[in-house]
Design a protein around this motif. Sequence first.
Motif, PDB file in Angstrom:
ATOM      1  N   SER A 101       0.860  -1.194   0.000  1.00  0.00           N
ATOM      2  CA  SER A 101       0.000   0.000   0.000  1.00  0.00           C
ATOM      3  C   SER A 101       0.891   1.237   0.000  1.00  0.00           C
ATOM      4  CB  SER A 101      -0.936  -0.024   1.202  1.00  0.00           C
ATOM      5  OG  SER A 101      -1.877  -1.067   1.058  1.00  0.00           O
ATOM      6  N   GLN A 104       5.768   3.309   1.081  1.00  0.00           N
ATOM      7  CA  GLN A 104       5.918   3.526   2.527  1.00  0.00           C
ATOM      8  C   GLN A 104       5.629   2.239   3.308  1.00  0.00           C
ATOM      9  OE1 GLN A 104       6.842   6.464   4.044  1.00  0.00           O
ATOM     10  NE2 GLN A 104       6.745   5.579   6.091  1.00  0.00           N
ATOM     11  N   GLN A 105       4.596   1.515   2.910  1.00  0.00           N
ATOM     12  CA  GLN A 105       4.264   0.276   3.623  1.00  0.00           C
ATOM     13  C   GLN A 105       5.379  -0.753   3.488  1.00  0.00           C
ATOM     14  OE1 GLN A 105       1.015  -2.437   2.327  1.00  0.00           O
ATOM     15  NE2 GLN A 105       0.196  -2.107   4.377  1.00  0.00           N
ATOM     16  N   ASP A 108       7.869   0.006   6.138  1.00  0.00           N
ATOM     17  CA  ASP A 108       7.385  -0.436   7.451  1.00  0.00           C
ATOM     18  C   ASP A 108       7.599  -1.943   7.617  1.00  0.00           C
ATOM     19  OD1 ASP A 108       6.046  -0.515   9.949  1.00  0.00           O
ATOM     20  OD2 ASP A 108       4.156  -0.974   8.961  1.00  0.00           O
ATOM     21  N   LYS A 112      10.026  -4.046  10.222  1.00  0.00           N
ATOM     22  CA  LYS A 112       9.465  -5.084  11.086  1.00  0.00           C
ATOM     23  C   LYS A 112      10.208  -6.408  10.918  1.00  0.00           C
ATOM     24  CE  LYS A 112       4.652  -6.311  12.204  1.00  0.00           C
ATOM     25  NZ  LYS A 112       3.263  -6.094  11.754  1.00  0.00           N
ATOM     26  N   TYR A 128      15.238  10.168   3.576  1.00  0.00           N
ATOM     27  CA  TYR A 128      13.784  10.339   3.523  1.00  0.00           C
ATOM     28  C   TYR A 128      13.189  10.245   4.924  1.00  0.00           C
ATOM     29  CZ  TYR A 128       8.916   8.867   2.658  1.00  0.00           C
ATOM     30  OH  TYR A 128       7.549   8.735   2.686  1.00  0.00           O
ATOM     31  N   GLN A 133      10.744   7.492   9.994  1.00  0.00           N
ATOM     32  CA  GLN A 133       9.530   7.280  10.797  1.00  0.00           C
ATOM     33  C   GLN A 133       9.126   5.807  10.793  1.00  0.00           C
ATOM     34  OE1 GLN A 133       7.079  10.271   8.821  1.00  0.00           O
ATOM     35  NE2 GLN A 133       7.032  11.447  10.718  1.00  0.00           N
ATOM     36  N   ALA A 134       9.206   5.163   9.622  1.00  0.00           N
ATOM     37  CA  ALA A 134       8.840   3.748   9.538  1.00  0.00           C
ATOM     38  C   ALA A 134       9.777   2.901  10.399  1.00  0.00           C
ATOM     39  CB  ALA A 134       8.873   3.261   8.083  1.00  0.00           C
ATOM     40  N   SER A 246       2.864   6.144  -6.929  1.00  0.00           N
ATOM     41  CA  SER A 246       2.332   7.394  -6.378  1.00  0.00           C
ATOM     42  C   SER A 246       2.791   8.629  -7.139  1.00  0.00           C
ATOM     43  CB  SER A 246       2.737   7.534  -4.910  1.00  0.00           C
ATOM     44  OG  SER A 246       2.107   6.538  -4.135  1.00  0.00           O
ATOM     45  N   LYS A 247       4.039   8.633  -7.587  1.00  0.00           N
ATOM     46  CA  LYS A 247       4.556   9.834  -8.226  1.00  0.00           C
ATOM     47  C   LYS A 247       4.222   9.878  -9.714  1.00  0.00           C
ATOM     48  CE  LYS A 247       6.518  10.721  -4.266  1.00  0.00           C
ATOM     49  NZ  LYS A 247       5.968   9.611  -3.454  1.00  0.00           N
ATOM     50  N   PRO A 251      -1.095   9.010  -6.000  1.00  0.00           N
ATOM     51  CA  PRO A 251      -0.827   8.469  -4.663  1.00  0.00           C
ATOM     52  C   PRO A 251      -2.082   8.036  -3.910  1.00  0.00           C
ATOM     53  CG  PRO A 251      -0.611  10.868  -4.638  1.00  0.00           C
ATOM     54  CD  PRO A 251      -0.898  10.473  -6.064  1.00  0.00           C
ATOM     55  N   LEU A 253      -4.404   6.069  -4.503  1.00  0.00           N
ATOM     56  CA  LEU A 253      -4.799   4.659  -4.574  1.00  0.00           C
ATOM     57  C   LEU A 253      -3.934   3.793  -3.666  1.00  0.00           C
ATOM     58  CD1 LEU A 253      -5.834   5.939  -7.313  1.00  0.00           C
ATOM     59  CD2 LEU A 253      -5.717   3.631  -8.221  1.00  0.00           C
ATOM     60  N   ARG A 254      -2.777   4.328  -3.236  1.00  0.00           N
ATOM     61  CA  ARG A 254      -1.833   3.600  -2.375  1.00  0.00           C
ATOM     62  C   ARG A 254      -1.443   2.261  -3.003  1.00  0.00           C
ATOM     63  NH1 ARG A 254       0.382   6.457  -1.086  1.00  0.00           N
ATOM     64  NH2 ARG A 254       1.348   5.686   0.793  1.00  0.00           N
TER      65      ARG A 254
ATOM     66  N   LEU B  66      -7.611  11.201  -5.924  1.00  0.00           N
ATOM     67  CA  LEU B  66      -6.358  10.620  -6.419  1.00  0.00           C
ATOM     68  C   LEU B  66      -5.132  11.110  -5.652  1.00  0.00           C
ATOM     69  CD1 LEU B  66      -7.104  10.861 -10.274  1.00  0.00           C
ATOM     70  CD2 LEU B  66      -7.308   8.835  -8.800  1.00  0.00           C
ATOM     71  N   ALA B 274       3.549   6.525   9.797  1.00  0.00           N
ATOM     72  CA  ALA B 274       4.820   5.828   9.635  1.00  0.00           C
ATOM     73  C   ALA B 274       4.658   4.518   8.880  1.00  0.00           C
ATOM     74  CB  ALA B 274       5.435   5.553  11.003  1.00  0.00           C
ATOM     75  N   SER B 275       3.439   4.019   8.782  1.00  0.00           N
ATOM     76  CA  SER B 275       3.295   2.676   8.194  1.00  0.00           C
ATOM     77  C   SER B 275       2.786   2.690   6.757  1.00  0.00           C
ATOM     78  CB  SER B 275       2.435   1.798   9.094  1.00  0.00           C
ATOM     79  OG  SER B 275       1.156   1.587   8.583  1.00  0.00           O
ATOM     80  N   PRO B 280      -6.423   4.402   1.207  1.00  0.00           N
ATOM     81  CA  PRO B 280      -6.665   5.040  -0.091  1.00  0.00           C
ATOM     82  C   PRO B 280      -7.790   6.081  -0.055  1.00  0.00           C
ATOM     83  CG  PRO B 280      -6.231   2.722  -0.406  1.00  0.00           C
ATOM     84  CD  PRO B 280      -6.303   2.943   1.083  1.00  0.00           C
ATOM     85  N   ILE B 282      -9.469   7.466  -2.515  1.00  0.00           N
ATOM     86  CA  ILE B 282     -10.581   7.196  -3.425  1.00  0.00           C
ATOM     87  C   ILE B 282     -11.564   6.201  -2.816  1.00  0.00           C
ATOM     88  CG2 ILE B 282      -9.263   5.406  -4.682  1.00  0.00           C
ATOM     89  CD1 ILE B 282     -10.653   6.434  -7.267  1.00  0.00           C
TER      90      ILE B 282
END
Lengths: 405, 405
Positions: A101, A104-105, A108, A112, A128, A133-134, A246-247, A251, A253-254, B66, B274-275, B280, B282
Amino acid sequence: MDMTELFATRSSRMRASEIRELLKLLDQPDIVSFAGGIPDPALFPHEAFREAYGRVLSPGTSNQALQYQVSEGYRPLRQWLAAEMGKLGVACDESNIFITSGSQQGLDYLGKLFLSPGDTALVTWPTYLGALQAFNAYEPRYDRLTPVGGNTTPDAYRAAAAVNGGRVKFTYLVPDFANPTGKTLDEAARLGVLDLARDLDCAVIEDAAYRALRYEGRDVPPILALDCQRSGGIEATRTIYCGSFSKILAPGLRVGWICAAKPLVEKLVLAKQASDLHSPSINQMAILDVAERSYDTQVERLKTAYGARRDALLAALEAHMPAGVTWSRPEGGMFVWVTLPDGVDAAALLARSVSEARVAFVPGGAFHADGSGTNTMRLSFTLADERAVRDGIPRLGALLERTLG
Amino acid sequence: MDMTELFATRSSRMRASEIRELLKLLDQPDIVSFAGGIPDPALFPHEAFREAYGRVLSPGTSNQALQYQVSEGYRPLRQWLAAEMGKLGVACDESNIFITSGSQQGLDYLGKLFLSPGDTALVTWPTYLGALQAFNAYEPRYDRLTPVGGNTTPDAYRAAAAVNGGRVKFTYLVPDFANPTGKTLDEAARLGVLDLARDLDCAVIEDAAYRALRYEGRDVPPILALDCQRSGGIEATRTIYCGSFSKILAPGLRVGWICAAKPLVEKLVLAKQASDLHSPSINQMAILDVAERSYDTQVERLKTAYGARRDALLAALEAHMPAGVTWSRPEGGMFVWVTLPDGVDAAALLARSVSEARVAFVPGGAFHADGSGTNTMRLSFTLADERAVRDGIPRLGALLERTLG
């Protein structure tokens, strides 16, 4: 009730994002903002998405779009991404692709998987903010990666990690048009990172969020492609490539992905199953629909628009910044990195910049794991249209002139 | 390279889902499956979603749909949910609502917030497998919650937790039509859980995924509503309500929510930032569009369809199960819980059931944190149409007759 206290213990190192506060400024219409590192919504492929969701929700596919999905992601999207990775020099198939997602996910989950409290992560100073943060949630120690100009010796990294009671578990970097510096690593620097990772027996996390957005110069192969060449194939690599739509597409829609050796993908699938089951089915299907029809066209469109904004920003900085201020000249991406003379505090400057010059930016200190870099700032040009650059940069320049002079 | 070894250390308690394997059986057309705990796609509001995505992607709102979104979620959706929670007896506003990517993600974040390795989580035996998977990543110890029939004393829970080097951090339960048992806690049992949590100074995680799907009997107030009554308002509560649109509208969008006191919501926002930054945009907008127009209608439609399937399944069990087999009579939800005589291993039975009777179910052992419950099985009736019940249950009954006889 112990909630507050407990969470403070678990995440005392998770600092609230300065970006978040800054983004609120965008609501004030007379503020010219170079702060938000977000794409220009005017350039989203709106019509393509409208058609894609219509198709995805048609009778033949609507059941699948609205139903649960496997944790690794929608297979046709993974196949499409495997083919795209092939074009970058990474021969692989869909079993090497894991849908996240947003990238970024992926960060994370990798934190983990790899980090126990006290372990060491090697990152550049700056890096970044979202990656810090993650990772912070897993309580690592950070050490400094300097891919250009020479790293510490592997033994020194190892010894420092051991003193802290852990090991170097990975090195994280944004090799193309980095957030926040805009800088790109050449092939020699990338190979150097692989050498170091081999010596340290650690993973390499390659954050490729901006890779497709090159406005000049030649592409440098992804670290994962170089690793494949050296290792003889993706299953022998230690590099984890994190990509994002995303770019390029949108973004909201993740949808992002990880490309890596199969055993890692399998571990990520278990982590995702326990964390959010899967990324939204409908968005994976819609992204594929849009990507198949117009990914390359969209990349070209963004290159033209953002490339012109980069040029305008660099020209305005040249014309209006006082002596003693320097900045990066990115070959792509979204950011120009400005360095002020030593001793100037960009965070303090921001407050004055907003009140006196009505210009916003992100102070660079937040991007440094050790709190250094207080004399730096990040300017994003993706939302900086002609008027913003024409009005904002002279005002910022005049403020700096008054501050430094 | 240490990836495999490292991940094994971090998640050795994360077992691969048996459900996952079982779902693969659904591809075999002659298998009658009572295994998958998923909604019937024929009952999704397809047309409402088609119209919703069309509206959300129209010129006035497409930019927002979006684009990046704030981590707490789309404000109008949070406002709608606050009003819905009000109808359940939980007076709150949108600052008490946090949007998650399905309620599963809420469980992951709550594990991350509350659990340090060795801490204790109180869960029922059996409980939702996905909750155990989410919490396992944070390496807790489990102790047994028995809301009906009497819990251990708070001192005993506390002492056992201390022996393990941690504290009781929360109790997790599914009070309405539980997964996997189908059982519902009455008001007295819910108040008992609140008493225990107050004594232990721990949180209560109320998983309300099935709450809206009641086919008979009277609603019991959510634990959070009872907590509000006792405490004088949501800001003084210790209960965390996890809701989901997955069972009512569609799981493929991955939209759920948490309703809780503001300080907890604020911590969840940091964790989400952070995660995966945010759920999303949308999908949050599309869910709100569908919910505003047809949530109540959709609930009624599902109650009629699933209620009839529950009735048919219970009648078939009555007619075809041999003596010594018992089952729950759920007032709602998706599951009937079957208990076989002591000593019968439902996991071993599943292999024979698939090969001899061509019927699939989920063996109950997987839902037990301590590995007990091997003589139990979960039957889901949401996908069990008239033919499945008519063909499958007599075959399962005959197999059990042969096994027990």
